[in-house]
Write a protein that holds these residues in place. Sequence first.
Motif, PDB file in Angstrom:
ATOM      1  N   ARG A 270       1.576  37.693  33.106  1.00 25.78           N
ATOM      2  CA  ARG A 270       0.549  38.195  34.011  1.00 25.78           C
ATOM      3  C   ARG A 270       1.178  38.544  35.356  1.00 25.78           C
ATOM      4  NH1 ARG A 270      -4.866  36.603  33.078  1.00 25.78           N
ATOM      5  NH2 ARG A 270      -5.175  36.002  35.259  1.00 25.78           N
ATOM      6  N   VAL A 271       0.601  39.542  36.023  1.00 19.61           N
ATOM      7  CA  VAL A 271       1.098  39.920  37.337  1.00 19.61           C
ATOM      8  C   VAL A 271      -0.075  40.394  38.189  1.00 19.61           C
ATOM      9  CG1 VAL A 271       1.593  42.326  36.673  1.00 19.61           C
ATOM     10  CG2 VAL A 271       2.836  41.284  38.574  1.00 19.61           C
ATOM     11  N   ARG A 272      -0.010  40.061  39.471  1.00 22.46           N
ATOM     12  CA  ARG A 272      -1.029  40.515  40.425  1.00 22.46           C
ATOM     13  C   ARG A 272      -0.567  41.830  41.039  1.00 22.46           C
ATOM     14  NH1 ARG A 272      -2.691  40.230  45.871  1.00 22.46           N
ATOM     15  NH2 ARG A 272      -4.913  39.717  46.124  1.00 22.46           N
ATOM     16  N   VAL A 273      -1.468  42.803  41.057  1.00 24.49           N
ATOM     17  CA  VAL A 273      -1.161  44.133  41.565  1.00 24.49           C
ATOM     18  C   VAL A 273      -2.075  44.414  42.759  1.00 24.49           C
ATOM     19  CG1 VAL A 273      -0.896  46.569  40.959  1.00 24.49           C
ATOM     20  CG2 VAL A 273      -0.602  44.812  39.206  1.00 24.49           C
ATOM     21  N   PRO A 274      -1.521  44.864  43.888  1.00 19.82           N
ATOM     22  CA  PRO A 274      -2.330  44.991  45.115  1.00 19.82           C
ATOM     23  C   PRO A 274      -3.144  46.278  45.198  1.00 19.82           C
ATOM     24  CG  PRO A 274      -0.066  45.558  45.597  1.00 19.82           C
ATOM     25  CD  PRO A 274      -0.097  45.129  44.154  1.00 19.82           C
ATOM     26  N   VAL A 275      -3.837  46.623  44.110  1.00 16.62           N
ATOM     27  CA  VAL A 275      -4.766  47.757  44.103  1.00 16.62           C
ATOM     28  C   VAL A 275      -5.979  47.360  43.267  1.00 16.62           C
ATOM     29  CG1 VAL A 275      -2.921  49.481  44.353  1.00 16.62           C
ATOM     30  CG2 VAL A 275      -3.730  48.853  42.059  1.00 16.62           C
ATOM     31  N   PRO A 276      -7.125  48.008  43.472  1.00 21.59           N
ATOM     32  CA  PRO A 276      -8.303  47.701  42.649  1.00 21.59           C
ATOM     33  C   PRO A 276      -8.046  47.954  41.174  1.00 21.59           C
ATOM     34  CG  PRO A 276      -8.922  48.995  44.576  1.00 21.59           C
ATOM     35  CD  PRO A 276      -7.427  48.989  44.528  1.00 21.59           C
ATOM     36  N   VAL A 277      -8.803  47.275  40.323  1.00 23.95           N
ATOM     37  CA  VAL A 277      -8.576  47.364  38.889  1.00 23.95           C
ATOM     38  C   VAL A 277      -8.737  48.786  38.375  1.00 23.95           C
ATOM     39  CG1 VAL A 277     -10.956  46.816  38.207  1.00 23.95           C
ATOM     40  CG2 VAL A 277      -9.033  46.171  36.708  1.00 23.95           C
ATOM     41  N   SER A 278      -9.615  49.564  38.976  1.00 24.24           N
ATOM     42  CA  SER A 278      -9.808  50.948  38.529  1.00 24.24           C
ATOM     43  C   SER A 278      -8.541  51.773  38.734  1.00 24.24           C
ATOM     44  CB  SER A 278     -10.981  51.600  39.270  1.00 24.24           C
ATOM     45  OG  SER A 278     -10.755  51.585  40.672  1.00 24.24           O
ATOM     46  N   GLN A 279      -7.816  51.532  39.823  1.00 28.18           N
ATOM     47  CA  GLN A 279      -6.576  52.265  40.071  1.00 28.18           C
ATOM     48  C   GLN A 279      -5.473  51.813  39.132  1.00 28.18           C
ATOM     49  OE1 GLN A 279      -5.371  52.422  44.200  1.00 28.18           O
ATOM     50  NE2 GLN A 279      -7.482  52.633  44.917  1.00 28.18           N
ATOM     51  N   LEU A 280      -5.411  50.515  38.859  1.00 31.20           N
ATOM     52  CA  LEU A 280      -4.407  49.993  37.933  1.00 31.20           C
ATOM     53  C   LEU A 280      -4.622  50.566  36.538  1.00 31.20           C
ATOM     54  CD1 LEU A 280      -2.125  48.046  37.133  1.00 31.20           C
ATOM     55  CD2 LEU A 280      -3.870  46.236  36.941  1.00 31.20           C
ATOM     56  N   PHE A 281      -5.875  50.607  36.094  1.00 26.64           N
ATOM     57  CA  PHE A 281      -6.169  51.123  34.761  1.00 26.64           C
ATOM     58  C   PHE A 281      -5.886  52.622  34.694  1.00 26.64           C
ATOM     59  CE2 PHE A 281      -8.685  52.398  31.089  1.00 26.64           C
ATOM     60  CZ  PHE A 281      -8.478  51.339  30.209  1.00 26.64           C
ATOM     61  N   ALA A 282      -6.276  53.351  35.739  1.00 29.56           N
ATOM     62  CA  ALA A 282      -6.039  54.801  35.768  1.00 29.56           C
ATOM     63  C   ALA A 282      -4.550  55.112  35.707  1.00 29.56           C
ATOM     64  CB  ALA A 282      -6.658  55.408  37.028  1.00 29.56           C
ATOM     65  N   TRP A 283      -3.734  54.296  36.367  1.00 29.51           N
ATOM     66  CA  TRP A 283      -2.278  54.491  36.320  1.00 29.51           C
ATOM     67  C   TRP A 283      -1.782  54.448  34.883  1.00 29.51           C
ATOM     68  CZ3 TRP A 283       2.114  51.822  34.772  1.00 29.51           C
ATOM     69  CH2 TRP A 283       3.321  52.209  35.357  1.00 29.51           C
ATOM     70  N   HIS A 284      -2.293  53.517  34.087  1.00 28.82           N
ATOM     71  CA  HIS A 284      -1.879  53.398  32.689  1.00 28.82           C
ATOM     72  C   HIS A 284      -2.376  54.562  31.841  1.00 28.82           C
ATOM     73  CE1 HIS A 284      -0.924  49.222  33.789  1.00 28.82           C
ATOM     74  NE2 HIS A 284      -0.209  49.179  32.688  1.00 28.82           N
ATOM     75  N   GLU A 285      -3.479  55.174  32.229  1.00 27.71           N
ATOM     76  CA  GLU A 285      -4.042  56.272  31.433  1.00 27.71           C
ATOM     77  C   GLU A 285      -3.338  57.593  31.653  1.00 27.71           C
ATOM     78  OE1 GLU A 285      -8.174  56.412  29.823  1.00 27.71           O
ATOM     79  OE2 GLU A 285      -8.615  55.921  31.912  1.00 27.71           O
ATOM     80  N   ARG A 286      -2.654  57.749  32.768  1.00 31.08           N
ATOM     81  CA  ARG A 286      -2.109  59.059  33.121  1.00 31.08           C
ATOM     82  C   ARG A 286      -0.809  59.363  32.386  1.00 31.08           C
ATOM     83  NH1 ARG A 286      -3.624  57.607  39.202  1.00 31.08           N
ATOM     84  NH2 ARG A 286      -5.704  58.535  39.284  1.00 31.08           N
ATOM     85  N   PRO A 287      -0.503  60.662  32.232  1.00 28.88           N
ATOM     86  CA  PRO A 287       0.767  61.042  31.597  1.00 28.88           C
ATOM     87  C   PRO A 287       1.945  60.458  32.376  1.00 28.88           C
ATOM     88  CG  PRO A 287      -0.669  62.964  31.891  1.00 28.88           C
ATOM     89  CD  PRO A 287      -1.310  61.828  32.640  1.00 28.88           C
ATOM     90  N   GLY A 288       2.910  59.995  31.671  1.00 32.37           N
ATOM     91  CA  GLY A 288       4.108  59.455  32.307  1.00 32.37           C
ATOM     92  C   GLY A 288       4.169  57.947  32.354  1.00 32.37           C
ATOM     93  N   ALA A 289       3.045  57.254  32.140  1.00 34.60           N
ATOM     94  CA  ALA A 289       3.050  55.794  32.244  1.00 34.60           C
ATOM     95  C   ALA A 289       3.983  55.166  31.210  1.00 34.60           C
ATOM     96  CB  ALA A 289       1.638  55.238  32.093  1.00 34.60           C
ATOM     97  N   PHE A 290       3.931  55.667  29.969  1.00 29.38           N
ATOM     98  CA  PHE A 290       4.786  55.103  28.932  1.00 29.38           C
ATOM     99  C   PHE A 290       6.260  55.237  29.309  1.00 29.38           C
ATOM    100  CE2 PHE A 290       5.219  53.276  24.868  1.00 29.38           C
ATOM    101  CZ  PHE A 290       3.951  53.057  24.347  1.00 29.38           C
ATOM    102  N   LEU A 291       6.620  56.400  29.847  1.00 35.59           N
ATOM    103  CA  LEU A 291       8.004  56.616  30.243  1.00 35.59           C
ATOM    104  C   LEU A 291       8.401  55.714  31.409  1.00 35.59           C
ATOM    105  CD1 LEU A 291      10.598  58.216  29.834  1.00 35.59           C
ATOM    106  CD2 LEU A 291       9.684  59.962  31.370  1.00 35.59           C
ATOM    107  N   ARG A 292       7.527  55.581  32.385  1.00 33.74           N
ATOM    108  CA  ARG A 292       7.833  54.722  33.527  1.00 33.74           C
ATOM    109  C   ARG A 292       8.034  53.273  33.105  1.00 33.74           C
ATOM    110  NH1 ARG A 292      10.327  55.460  37.262  1.00 33.74           N
ATOM    111  NH2 ARG A 292       9.238  54.205  38.809  1.00 33.74           N
ATOM    112  N   LEU A 293       7.327  52.847  32.067  1.00 42.64           N
ATOM    113  CA  LEU A 293       7.379  51.453  31.648  1.00 42.64           C
ATOM    114  C   LEU A 293       8.492  51.160  30.646  1.00 42.64           C
ATOM    115  CD1 LEU A 293       3.544  50.755  31.247  1.00 42.64           C
ATOM    116  CD2 LEU A 293       5.053  49.871  33.040  1.00 42.64           C
ATOM    117  N   SER A 294       9.208  52.186  30.199  1.00 42.87           N
ATOM    118  CA  SER A 294      10.237  51.996  29.180  1.00 42.87           C
ATOM    119  C   SER A 294      11.562  51.591  29.822  1.00 42.87           C
ATOM    120  CB  SER A 294      10.424  53.289  28.383  1.00 42.87           C
ATOM    121  OG  SER A 294       9.215  53.656  27.731  1.00 42.87           O
ATOM    122  N   PRO A 295      12.110  50.422  29.493  1.00 45.40           N
ATOM    123  CA  PRO A 295      13.356  49.958  30.117  1.00 45.40           C
ATOM    124  C   PRO A 295      14.507  50.928  29.868  1.00 45.40           C
ATOM    125  CG  PRO A 295      12.282  48.175  28.926  1.00 45.40           C
ATOM    126  CD  PRO A 295      11.568  49.435  28.551  1.00 45.40           C
TER     127      PRO A 295
END
Length: 460
Positions: A7-32
């Motif tokens: 678990r991690v705390r993120v300093p933005v509202p939950v709607s922004q955190l979820f939207a970040w995951h929905e947008r193109p590029g999230a999978f690539l950003r998260l890939s080590p």
Amino acid sequence: MAEFRRRVRVPVPVSQLFAWHERPGAFLRLSPPWDRPVVVSHVGGIRDGAKVELRVHAGPIPTTWRLEHRDYIANQQFRDVLLEGPFSSWVHTHSFEADGDGASILDDHIVYELPLGALGAAVGGGFASDTLDRVFTYRHAVTVGDLERHAEFAHRPRLRVAITGATGFIGTQLAAFLSTGGHEVLRIGRGPVRPGVVDVSWDPARGQLDASALEGIDAVIHLAGASIAERWTAEHQRAIRDSRVEGTSLLAHTIAGLSHKPRVLLSGSAIGVYGSRGDEVLTERSSFGRDFLADVGRAWELATRPAENAGIRVVHLRTGIVQGAAGGALAKQAPLFKFGLGGPLGSGTQWVSPIALDDHIGAMHFCLMRDDIAGPVNLVAPEAVTNRAFTEVLARVLSRPALAPAPAFALRLALGADMANATVLASQRVIPEVLQEKGFRWRFPNLEQTLCFELGQNAG
């Protein structure tokens, strides 16, 4: 069945955190990056029935993952279920919850089963657990860091940004970063238009660029250019120069003539403009050098003049040695060091000016969003290091000796004297004065932090 939870705390509202995951590029950003991931296909976002296929290296062995997204609930959760891959089963639940008005919690919960049952668990259980810990340390750092950077400019409108070099080592991650921040990215590339791969077609050698496709864009980021890492034959030296000067000139003239001009052009450059200067401290106010790369850099920057004359804000991105496990110098150095074949280059006293890939992307974004930045900007970490110090830190991060120095004469024989003197033996002690004065915040201000993050190692 085994479980992993982080678990991690993120300093933005939950709607922004979820939207970040929905947008193109999230999978690539998260890939080590150390696993050299390739997103083969990704269709449907993260909603139910969407599918993604990845190619990932577990050491030297490539593995294919085919996953399906299920159980989507907006601002609450989605799941990745393994359809085919190296595990017998895998269900990854991404959960999101508010933590007050301005923050949220991301909960990653994975239930998985290794192949070969009890034997697989006994042999590979520890490795799997350690790998997941390493991967999610990286993923959560990226998530928090990216969202903090986007939140800094949340008051600014989202932009339509055209990028050259968007399929390269840096451009790929930049495009993903901007997309996850809600910006629209148009990729300028060679060949026919293929949405998401080539959105705007160009051929700099022939002076061809589809100007109509650039009408209405807000910004251009120009990163394209032939690699300087290939042996410098006369032909390749022409390619290094022409690819930068001709491409930049074509781009600058084209956007200068648009009916609705972009507000800003971020144009690639490099700290090679300063030449090799020994122990001299170099800032954006320092003079140009007098070798091949310095001459190329001067012509490269001058080629943006038509855009500047048309009233477009121009920033020259004087890039240092970008540190990323998936490309650039580090991708070549790290395997050698892992086999105990690393060591200082030449005397080791020459200065190098590195920057973490994520800080380089952050600095470009900072220059993009700040209207008060123009002209040359050094994209480097706050402190340069000697090549010998760099070698010692990389060896320590990888827990390997560094006992295989490369003498200067050997490097000159292998690369050619001009190339060796201007690259691996050059001394450039560069300070990012503009970024410091404007208040840019590095996530990885020192070399050890940079290398630990990019190579997935624990600092210690």
